[in-house]
Design an enzyme around this catalytic site. Structure first.
Site, PDB file in Angstrom:
ATOM      1  CG  HIS A  82      -1.317  12.874   4.759  1.00 16.17           C
ATOM      2  ND1 HIS A  82      -1.537  11.785   4.061  1.00 16.17           N
ATOM      3  CD2 HIS A  82      -2.589  13.683   4.510  1.00 16.17           C
ATOM      4  CE1 HIS A  82      -2.767  11.832   3.613  1.00 16.17           C
ATOM      5  NE2 HIS A  82      -3.223  12.651   3.916  1.00 16.17           N
ATOM      6  N   GLY A 163       6.202  -3.456 -11.173  1.00 13.07           N
ATOM      7  CA  GLY A 163       7.316  -3.201 -10.325  1.00 13.07           C
ATOM      8  C   GLY A 163       7.885  -4.467  -9.514  1.00 13.07           C
ATOM      9  N   PRO A 164       9.170  -4.123  -9.102  1.00 10.26           N
ATOM     10  CG  PRO A 164      11.075  -3.310  -8.110  1.00 10.26           C
ATOM     11  CD  PRO A 164      10.038  -2.946  -9.028  1.00 10.26           C
ATOM     12  CG  PHE A 167       9.842  -0.789   0.480  1.00  6.34           C
ATOM     13  CD1 PHE A 167       8.579  -0.622  -0.227  1.00  6.34           C
ATOM     14  CD2 PHE A 167      10.080   0.042   1.323  1.00  6.34           C
ATOM     15  CE1 PHE A 167       7.577   0.840   0.117  1.00  6.34           C
ATOM     16  CE2 PHE A 167       9.312   1.173   1.623  1.00  6.34           C
ATOM     17  CZ  PHE A 167       8.040   1.543   1.153  1.00  6.34           C
ATOM     18  N   GLY A 172      10.580   4.536  -1.914  1.00  8.56           N
ATOM     19  CA  GLY A 172       9.269   4.035  -1.235  1.00  8.56           C
ATOM     20  C   GLY A 172       8.341   3.223  -2.512  1.00  8.56           C
TER      21      GLY A 172
END
Length: 564
Positions: A82, A163-164, A167, A172
């Protein structure tokens, strides 16, 4: 009706039961949340979790699940069939009951902010929560998946909503949003032909079918100026459908996904299939719901089928659900158990709460008569109010079904529906009053050794006492709405039921006056003088208004009884 929102996080682990168990344990650790389903897939290496709760509890449970997944899942090692981009790949909120889209979007934003700030995971908002509408589609956000996001996130247009903008190699990124409730629904046909079932599917689905030069399914498609096939739209919006043969049942079905049950409800899809099938010489023999549905789906369907029968819609929720099941043949292929298939009923069953409102009459009286201080006068007052509303609703239903009053059906049916709502609200307050009393008792039992403990105990007692006064006040406010119903039934209802209107009016007045006594006894314990005066004034006003309305209705009742 309690506020309920569903949350369906998808975690990138479908093989290790230990990890899956730790994530679901984190979710279940939140009070006010019910875990409904855990569906792991080995080939996809992904687990879909479904839980519901009030908005605040759902946000907390989702955060704990995402946090635990970030601790246990290493995306650097993840492989699966997936598409995915994070340890928690996607986390949608879906309103179930009494939660607006705005509230659901607020849930997504609160969760996204916490995940971004506290867990340092990049978060993107999608569907109804999307801040950037060009990123509202999940597949667009997820394009490139985990492996491609290291470069994708550096692009200005892919700066996360929370958030930052770097990555997170281990966890993730996560997509959080709000979407419609999707119902998977299959309609049974009296044929084994997939082709004929597909024809019905094409008739009802929004996409319809391709337009051909000779008008036959196998004909040459007509193309527009862009080279795209010209389509003949189907009957229903927000519907995806195909035809298939089910070997297990030996029949063909129209397999449907309803993506907006507000605009295209279950019963509308069912009737559309009946209409299309009949045109083709086929017959619908029943249907089945795959997964779970909100209670409103079946309640609305029950009302719809009563309208079609030219009958009053003022039935109880239990009756409405039963009518929906029978009308749509939901038990045709296998037994349909509402307690397993309806979200709200599943929660009630899972919690196994001792509800006063679920007791029979003898059990309730025995519990009241026992040496336990609860249930007490507040719960009994709420029950009297529920009985008053029920009698008003009974007169409305009798009037709606009176021979020769066909032109008044809609009028009386509307009042019967309102009576059912009032009855349900007051029955829920039977339990709320006892719960409020128990909170006062819990507060009184708090430790009081140190100065800090004494202060905490005093504050908790004050808050619990104020709440214990507010619940019977809510009983008064709710029951007072029954007077409008009873006044209409006294003036216009079936005259042979005028005594029932009188008893309902007496019960409503007793409820309001009884609840007032319970407000007053709790006010005596309050320290905050402003709160006390505000509540006293509300009690005085509702009581005075109740007395005036009571006298007006009873005069009408007495007048009609004297003429009989």
């Amino acid at each position: 009706m309690q506020k309920l929102i569903e949350c369906v996080p998808n975690f990138s682990e479908g093989r290790d039961q230990n990890i899956i168990g730790q994530i679901t344990d984190a979710i279940k650790s939140v009070d006010g949340v019910s875990l409904l389903d855990v569906d792991p897939g080995a080939s996809t290496n992904r687990t879909v979790v479904t839980f519901v709760g009030n908005p605040e509890a759902a946000v907390e449970a989702a955060f704990r699940g995402i946090k635990k997944a970030a601790e246990l899942i290493d995306m650097r090692k993840h492989k699966g069939a997936h598409p995915r981009m994070g340890a928690t790949d996607v986390c949608p909120f879906i309103p179930v009951s009494s939660v607006s889209w705005e509230e659901a979007v607020e849930c997504a934003n609160r969760l996204g902010k916490r995940v971004g700030e506290e867990l340092k995971i990049p978060v993107y908002l999608y569907e109804k929560a999307a801040k950037d509408k060009s990123r509202s589609n999940l597949s667009i956000i997820r394009a490139g998946e985990y492996e491609g996001f290291f470069e994708k996130i550096k692009q200005p247009e892919w700066k996360p909503d929370f958030g930052p903008a770097v990555f997170n190699e281990k966890s993730g990124a996560t997509v959080i949003g709000v979407r419609d409730f999707l119902v998977a629904y299959n309609v049974n046909l009296n044929t084994k032909s997939v082709r004929r079932a597909t024809s019905v599917a094409f008739d009802v689905r929004e996409q319809g079918r391709a337009k051909t030069e000779d008008g036959t399914p196998s004909g040459k498609p007509i193309l527009d100026s862009n080279g795209e096939a010209v389509r003949i739209p189907g009957m229903l919006k927000h519907v995806k459908a195909i035809g298939w043969f089910v070997k297990e049942y030996g029949i063909a079905q129209v397999s449907i996904n309803l993506t907006n049950i507000e605009e295209t409800p279950l019963h509308v899809a069912f009737d559309a299939c009946i209409e299309s099938a009949a045109r083709r010489g086929l017959r619908v023999t029943g249907s089945e719901i795959v997964g779970m549905v909100p209670k409103k789906c079946l309640v609305d369907a029950g009302r719809y089928f009563l309208r079609k029968q030219r009958w009053s819609e003022g039935a109880s929720e239990e009756e409405l659900i039963d009518i929906a099941i029978r009308s749509m043949g939901l038990s045709e292929l296998r037994p349909f158990d509402p307690k397993e298939k309806v979200i709200e009923l599943k929660i009630e069953s899972a919690e196994q709460k001792l509800s006063l409102a679920k007791m029979n009459l003898r059990e309730f009286c025995n519990e009241t008569l026992s040496d336990s201080p609860a249930p007490g006068g507040g719960s009994v007052a709420a029950l009297m109010g529920a009985l008053g509303a029920s009698l008003g609703g009974m007169v409305a239903n009798l009037s709606a079904g009176k021979r020769g009053w066909d032109d008044k059906l809609e009028y009386f049916s509307g009042w019967a529906v309102k009576a059912q709502q009032l009855k349900d609200e007051l029955l829920s307050l039977v339990d709320e009053d006892t719960a409020a009393f128990n909170k006062v008792m819990d507060a009184l039992a708090l430790p009081k050794e140190s100065a800090e403990e004494k202060a905490t105990r005093a504050t908790t007692i004050e808050e619990a006492t104020k709440h214990a006064a507010e619940i019977p006040l809510k009983v008064m406010e709710t029951a007072s709405r029954s007077y409008a119903l009873l006044a209409e039934m006294a003036e216009r209802g079936n005259p042979v039921s005028i005594s029932d209107v009188g008893v309902g009016t007496l019960a409503t007045r007793a409820c309001i006056e009884g609840a007032a006594l319970n407000v007053r006894i709790n006010l005596g314990q309050l320290k905050n003088e402003k709160s006390k005066k505000d509540l006293q004034e509300k009690v005085r006003k509702i009581s005075a208004d109740s007395e005036a309305q009571f006298k007006t209705i009873i005069e009408v009742v007495e007048g009609k009884l004297n003429k009989s």
